[in-house]
Design a protein around this motif. Sequence first.
Motif, mmCIF file in Angstrom:
data_model
loop_
_atom_site.group_PDB
_atom_site.id
_atom_site.type_symbol
_atom_site.label_atom_id
_atom_site.label_comp_id
_atom_site.label_asym_id
_atom_site.label_seq_id
_atom_site.Cartn_x
_atom_site.Cartn_y
_atom_site.Cartn_z
ATOM 1 N N VAL A 1 0.819 -1.215 0.000
ATOM 2 C CA VAL A 1 0.000 0.000 0.000
ATOM 3 C C VAL A 1 0.850 1.261 0.000
ATOM 4 C CG1 VAL A 1 -1.818 -1.208 1.248
ATOM 5 C CG2 VAL A 1 -0.200 0.203 2.533
ATOM 6 N N PHE A 2 2.151 1.130 0.079
ATOM 7 C CA PHE A 2 3.017 2.302 0.149
ATOM 8 C C PHE A 2 3.157 2.934 -1.237
ATOM 9 C CE2 PHE A 2 4.563 -0.772 3.388
ATOM 10 C CZ PHE A 2 4.060 -0.102 4.495
ATOM 11 N N SER A 3 3.676 4.148 -1.270
ATOM 12 C CA SER A 3 3.796 4.863 -2.538
ATOM 13 C C SER A 3 4.742 4.131 -3.480
ATOM 14 C CB SER A 3 4.312 6.283 -2.298
ATOM 15 O OG SER A 3 5.680 6.248 -1.900
ATOM 16 N N SER A 4 4.538 4.341 -4.778
ATOM 17 C CA SER A 4 5.413 3.690 -5.755
ATOM 18 C C SER A 4 6.854 4.154 -5.588
ATOM 19 C CB SER A 4 4.921 3.982 -7.179
ATOM 20 O OG SER A 4 4.874 5.377 -7.421
ATOM 21 N N ARG A 5 7.057 5.406 -5.186
ATOM 22 C CA ARG A 5 8.420 5.907 -4.957
ATOM 23 C C ARG A 5 9.094 5.120 -3.820
ATOM 24 N NH1 ARG A 5 11.066 10.698 -6.005
ATOM 25 N NH2 ARG A 5 9.160 11.573 -6.884
ATOM 26 N N THR A 6 8.335 4.886 -2.736
ATOM 27 C CA THR A 6 8.868 4.117 -1.609
ATOM 28 C C THR A 6 9.148 2.686 -2.018
ATOM 29 O OG1 THR A 6 7.695 5.489 0.006
ATOM 30 C CG2 THR A 6 8.353 3.286 0.720
#
Length: 320
Positions: free
Chosen positions: A238-243
């Motif tokens: 569920v984390f950002s694509s950048r992360t």
Amino acid sequence: MTRIGFHASHEQIGPAELLRNVQQAETAGFTAVMCSDHLEPWSHRQRHAGHAWSWLGAALATTTLPFGVVTVPGYRHNVTVLAQAAATLAEMFPGRFWFAPGSGEYLNEHVTGEDWPTKEDRQQRLGECLTVLRRLHEGERVTHHGAVTVDRARVWEQPEQRPAMFLPALTPETAQRFAPQVDGLITVNQPLANLRRMIDSYRASGGTGRLALQVHLSWAETEDEALAIAHEQWRTNVFSSRTMAGMALPEDYDRKAEREPVSPGQLRGAVNISADPGRHAAWLQEYVELGFEEIHLHHVGRCQQRFIEEFGEKVLPQFG
């Protein structure tokens, strides 16, 4: 008519069982299959990561469905070898295979040992790889020096119908940037407004071909069970694509999910969670109305049989 496909999750299910799953999915009425090319799962709880390209040969040979794979050129897979693999499947199974070369995640590509590039550098490399792949599939002998190096490469297997090359995109900016180089677009479920912007950016920039969507969902006999399955299996996603693009190992994802506990609200923002097949059908109808011609359902649980049966009986007939 929209194809409703089955997403074969190599990160969660062993290749032998997954082969049986796609055969069951065809019998149940699913009309396409896609998978992702992973070396590592997203979490230790998922426990698998079979070789997608090896598996695709068996899956295509034992079903009649079209298949696609999201993959990454330029790191684990030399761009020439990837072009050869795609052309080989397209020659054996005419009109039934597409592939979607993306910019990659550190999770799968760090094993080469090279420094992980910035997003801009990864996208620069992807653009070059898309050009090289196209030239190789047009029968050229290719030499290229840039973010990737190719020395006098040629793919000798030239299928009558070359494999369609899709763009896997998560943002309108990526869809816009590479639209002229590909034959179609594939993305993942997001809020409808975001998906509409993605499609508009792709089409406005000259993007042609089919629009495909991967839908993460969780279904079970009860709402609580559906939520529990999503939390157990998919909370690291569920984390950002950048992360997510910068973490190297499954345990990195697990530790982050432990440090930053994922709420039911966060999960529902990434996964369509419901015990009601009718609610899932309504979500799918919204995606159809946006213009998606191929929708691949990824039930995020590790047991697929009941999901395939339930959706084959109660959801797929609404899109036949």
